[in-house]
Every structure is written in C-alpha cells, then in structure tokens.
Design a protein around this motif. Sequence first.
Motif, PDB file in Angstrom:
ATOM      1  N   GLU A 262       0.831  -1.216   0.000  1.00 15.93           N
ATOM      2  CA  GLU A 262       0.000   0.000   0.000  1.00 15.93           C
ATOM      3  C   GLU A 262       0.864   1.264   0.000  1.00 15.93           C
ATOM      4  OE1 GLU A 262       0.015  -1.821   4.203  1.00 15.93           O
ATOM      5  OE2 GLU A 262      -0.233  -2.476   2.110  1.00 15.93           O
ATOM      6  N   ASP A 263       2.083   1.166   0.577  1.00 13.00           N
ATOM      7  CA  ASP A 263       2.977   2.317   0.546  1.00 13.00           C
ATOM      8  C   ASP A 263       3.439   2.608  -0.881  1.00 13.00           C
ATOM      9  OD1 ASP A 263       2.818   2.539   3.320  1.00 13.00           O
ATOM     10  OD2 ASP A 263       4.480   1.130   3.610  1.00 13.00           O
ATOM     11  N   ALA A 265       1.844   1.804  -3.595  1.00 13.56           N
ATOM     12  CA  ALA A 265       0.691   2.325  -4.340  1.00 13.56           C
ATOM     13  C   ALA A 265       0.493   3.802  -4.059  1.00 13.56           C
ATOM     14  CB  ALA A 265      -0.562   1.530  -3.980  1.00 13.56           C
ATOM     15  N   ALA A 266       0.682   4.209  -2.798  1.00  9.34           N
ATOM     16  CA  ALA A 266       0.524   5.611  -2.441  1.00  9.34           C
ATOM     17  C   ALA A 266       1.602   6.470  -3.094  1.00  9.34           C
ATOM     18  CB  ALA A 266       0.562   5.763  -0.926  1.00  9.34           C
ATOM     19  N   LYS A 268       3.104   5.848  -5.965  1.00  4.19           N
ATOM     20  CA  LYS A 268       2.795   5.950  -7.379  1.00  4.19           C
ATOM     21  C   LYS A 268       1.685   6.960  -7.617  1.00  4.19           C
ATOM     22  CE  LYS A 268       2.512   2.232  -9.830  1.00  4.19           C
ATOM     23  NZ  LYS A 268       2.111   0.872 -10.261  1.00  4.19           N
ATOM     24  N   GLU A 269       0.705   7.001  -6.700  1.00  8.85           N
ATOM     25  CA  GLU A 269      -0.425   7.907  -6.872  1.00  8.85           C
ATOM     26  C   GLU A 269      -0.030   9.354  -6.583  1.00  8.85           C
ATOM     27  OE1 GLU A 269      -4.980   8.579  -5.180  1.00  8.85           O
ATOM     28  OE2 GLU A 269      -3.797   6.818  -4.585  1.00  8.85           O
ATOM     29  N   ASN A 270       0.713   9.564  -5.525  1.00  6.91           N
ATOM     30  CA  ASN A 270       1.071  10.925  -5.117  1.00  6.91           C
ATOM     31  C   ASN A 270       2.348  11.434  -5.780  1.00  6.91           C
ATOM     32  OD1 ASN A 270      -1.134  10.976  -3.307  1.00  6.91           O
ATOM     33  ND2 ASN A 270       0.095   9.892  -1.756  1.00  6.91           N
ATOM     34  N   ARG A 271       3.063  10.520  -6.426  1.00  7.04           N
ATOM     35  CA  ARG A 271       4.326  10.862  -7.082  1.00  7.04           C
ATOM     36  C   ARG A 271       5.310  11.485  -6.086  1.00  7.04           C
ATOM     37  NH1 ARG A 271       3.655  10.247 -12.422  1.00  7.04           N
ATOM     38  NH2 ARG A 271       5.593  11.361 -12.899  1.00  7.04           N
TER      39      ARG A 271
END
Length: 435
Positions: A262-263, A265-266, A268-271
Amino acid sequence: MYETIRISDISIADDPKFITRIIDDYKISNIPRLDKLDRYYNGQHDILNRPMIDPAKPNNKIVHPFPAYITNTVNGYFMGKPVTYSSDNPSYIQAIQGVLGTNDESYINAQHSKSASVKGLSAELIYMNEANEIKFNLIDVRELVLIYSDSIDPELIGAIRYYELKDYMSDKTTLNVELYTADEIITYSEGKSGLVETGRKPHYFKEVPVIVYYNNAELSGDWERLIPLIDAYDMAVSDHSNMLEYFSDCYLVLSGLTAEPEDIAAMKENRVMLLGDNGKAEFLTKTADVQTLETYKVRLERDIHKFAQVPDIQAEGFTSDLSGIAINYKLQALEQLSVTKERLFKRALQKRIRLITNMLNLQGASYEYADVIMQFERNLPVNVAEKIDSVKNLYGIVSMSTLLQQLPFVEDVQAELDRIAADGSISDDYNDIGG
C-alpha cells in the motif's frame, strides 16, 4: 536450382505412367524451392515462424523485404522500357506488331522478367484461340515440367503442363495434363486407374509451343543465394527490438527502506517518495551494446546489395544532380547483371517471333524471322540538360535523325523531322554540312 528432365526421345514421354512418375518427382524436387521463393518475395520470411521460448520475454518477428526490393529494382531497370522491334519489311513488322499489340506484349515481358528474377526462369504458352488469333501468355512454372534432349546441346523437345480441377459438387479434385511436342498437343485426365489419354491435336507451330525465359545459366533467382544473409538481417533487427523492449521495463530499487504494497501504491499515486537517512531509490537497467549491433546490420545490408549487384538507390550517394557518367558508374554491377539477362531474354523473344512467323507463313505469308531486329533499352534516370548540351555539341557532325534519337522527350523521330521541315527550323548551313 530448377530441375528439368532429359530423355533421348520425346516418344518415351507418350506414356501416362511415365508422365505420372515425372510429375511426382518434379513436385518433390522443385515445388518446395519455388514455394519458398514466392513466399520470400511476398514478405513471408522464416523469421515469422520463430517460436516463443519464454512467454515473459518479447518475440518480435520483423521482416525486411529485400527480395521484393531487389526484384522490383532489377525488373524496372531491365524491362522498365519496352523492347522495340524493327524490320526492313514494312508489312512484316506491321503483322508482328499487330500480334504483339493484341497480347499486351510489353506487360507480359515485364512479368517474365519479374518471374525469372524470383524463380530463376519463366515460361509462356503460344497458341491459337477460337477466333484464329495468335495468342501467348504466362504459364506458372510450378505447373510445368520441361523435357530436354540428352544431346551435347540440349534442346526443348517437350513440355508437360499439369493442373488440378475441383468439382465443388462432389468435392473431388482431378489431375489434368497437357503434353506439348513439336507437332501436337496430347491431353490426359485422371481416371480411376490413373491418367487416361483424352485427345490429340496438331498445333502447327513446328516447334514445342512453350517459350522459356532463363534468368541465368544456373536457373536461380536474383536473390536466392542471399536468403541466409536476409535471414540474418531479419534476426538481428528482431533481436535488437526484443532487447530494447525487454530492458525498457526497468525495476525500481529501494535501498534502506521497508515498504508495504500500500505504501508503493501511495507513492505511485502521489508521485512522492519518502526516504530515510540511508534510503536510496534508483532504476535497475542494463546498457545494450547498440553500436556493435548497428555495425553488424550495416555490414549485412551492404553485403546483400553487393552480392545481389543491386545498389541502394535511396542511399545518400544517389542524388538527382549526378551526371550520366556518374550514374552509369554506380549502376555498373546492375548493368553487368542485365547484360546476362538480355542475352537469355533475347533468345526467348526470338523463339516467340519465330513461332509467330511460322504461323503467319502457314496463313499465306513468306516472312523470315531473322529480319526482325529487337532493341533493349535500360530504364535509366536521364539528366535532360546534359543530354541537350551533348546534342548541341554534335550539331552539324551527325544526322538530325541521330540527334533527335538522343533526346528523351522526342518519342517519334520521323514525326519530329516532319515538323522541323514544315517550320523550316533546320538551317541551310547544317544541310550543307551533310545533315
């Protein structure tokens, strides 16, 4: 190499069992090779059959149509301009031109040149149609067995054309055979117990009415011996593409950091990537030796053009402002190839003219085929300004007819001479010189 049959007497071939046997042998010895050459000309190279070893890795199959390029370039240079015919007998050349015109001779000649470039030879059948017209057309050499004498100087004494017809009602396929000799056509059809003779009829051409166009003495295609080089080029470029595609998917390496899914993924989403004091992030890549591969590809391409005797006319060295001498020098190897083709092609065209003449004489004429002179002309790019300067320099030295023949935009020399005479364009000084 295309394989032929040699026997002592054509009467030996007048046997259905013999015909069946040599057709079967022909299919084994020639058809796989001819099919492969057709396949390569149409871009169906062996690289397309390369299996996938590892599903996780790319398996590009890139085809480079060198065979089509070589054949089309040779064909355009050698037969891009129609063969011209002349004779001192106006009625004879008119009769010949009439037969050639109704058969679209220039198109058929170009098709023969193309077929011979691919397969090593081409063939045509000359015949009389229902309207009593002399016709000729191509025969697929995959359906043709040539029979030569076994003398020191072999001559064509027979030809077998075979083809299959399918009955779509019964879904049955029947083999049909035509045997051409110097005197007659014998037909066969497949019965329950094999081939059965179905008819005989004379053809009156006085020779075997099949004309063979050889590409060279070995009956090989222009690029046939280069297939290993072409395969190597396809393989090199395909492997290069595989390498670039495979290593373009890089792995991100995170050092000194423990991250849960999940880290990641976060991030990648927040760049945004949060690293500790000893944390480090970098991509894992592999450097490819591109220069070595490029050098290898250039060498393969150069060798293909070199041994095919066909230059890369789209290369940087070919420009629109080259002089005629420079162009001829760059095309010297292609010209040598075309000289060989011309000698063999001319023999075939002479037989065509001879058979046409035999039939015309049978219909009441008294012509001699040797009176027809044929002229081949290469399809060269022309520097018009250079040609005009050359003609100007020769003005007053050679005849006006000869001068006009040098100009590419003058199609009918006599018509141009008539227009010049009507306009009074030829000076008296030129006429005094002897023009």
